[in-house]
Design a protein around this motif. Structure first.
Motif, PDB file in Angstrom:
ATOM      1  N   ARG A   1      26.306  54.776  33.592  1.00 23.91           N
ATOM      2  CA  ARG A   1      25.044  54.042  33.554  1.00 23.91           C
ATOM      3  C   ARG A   1      25.077  52.993  34.658  1.00 23.91           C
ATOM      4  N   TYR A   2      24.088  53.019  35.473  1.00 22.03           N
ATOM      5  CA  TYR A   2      24.041  52.052  36.572  1.00 22.03           C
ATOM      6  C   TYR A   2      23.875  50.646  35.980  1.00 22.03           C
ATOM      7  N   PRO A   3      24.709  49.675  36.362  1.00 20.39           N
ATOM      8  CA  PRO A   3      25.693  49.730  37.451  1.00 20.39           C
ATOM      9  C   PRO A   3      27.129  49.938  36.965  1.00 20.39           C
ATOM     10  N   ASP A   4      27.339  50.267  35.672  1.00 22.42           N
ATOM     11  CA  ASP A   4      28.715  50.390  35.190  1.00 22.42           C
ATOM     12  C   ASP A   4      28.995  51.785  34.643  1.00 22.42           C
TER      13      ASP A   4
END
Length: 199
Positions: free
Chosen positions: A116-119
């Protein structure tokens, strides 16, 4: 009273080092087994398989090599639990701390990375069993102080119970555990002991 008796057979004693090789879920209602399902679990990379532990469980290496992956097994467990409408039923396991540790490890091993952006996060498999866990071994220690030990066979023998076969597998142990749980819960109930979430 409805509940699920759970038992794991494993390739050793350490959940973080060894591997689960089979899992049995036995559904009890009115003190009797109404459904029972054993799931063989395939080889898990970077996990140790102790020969003696496999001999005790009666699981062979060819069975492990042919069995489904842990993720497939947990998916099958989810389907079985849903079909039985058993997601929130109480769970009993003899030495529940041991089996619960293996259940948590299975959820981890069947999980996956979720981007999942950003992780990027690791998500464990969604738990199919969400009821409270109960330990008949602990009940026995509190209720039957005169026993020589608190192994499943010893506690079962006190109630005139035994495995129907000589095999020490997950199915045999889960069913015997469930029968013992019924007996001890009855004694505790007669003594006025309240088991929250069990009644």
């Amino acid at each position: 009273m409805k509940f699920i008796a759970v038992d794991f057979e494993t390739s050793g004693l350490e959940a973080s080092r060894h591997a689960p090789v089979s899992l049995t879920l036995a559904l009890f209602e009115g003190g009797e087994v109404t459904e029972c399902r054993e799931f063989k679990i395939g080889r898990i990379a970077r996990r140790e398989y102790d020969v003696c532990a496999l001999q005790i469980s009666g699981t062979t290496w060819p069975e492990i090599c042919k069995a489904p992956s842990i993720k497939e097994v947990m998916q099958h467990v989810s389907v079985w639990v849903a079909l039985q409408r058993a997601e929130y039923l109480p769970i009993v396991a003899f030495n529940a701390a041991f089996d619960h540790a293996w259940y948590r490890e299975c959820l981890f091993l069947a999980g996956a990375w979720e981007v999942r952006y950003p992780d990027k996060r690791y998500r464990t498999f969604f738990p199919p069993l969400r009821g409270g866990w109960f330990c008949p071994m602990t009940w026995a220690q509190a209720t039957l102080p005169h026993l020589p030990d608190y192994k499943l066979d010893t506690v079962a023998a006190h109630f005139g119970l035994a495995r129907e076969s000589d095999r020490h597998g997950a199915a045999e142990d889960a069913i015997l555990c469930g029968k013992v749980a019924v007996q001890i819960a009855s004694i505790l109930g007669e003594n006025g002991v309240q088991l929250g979430g069990w009644e």
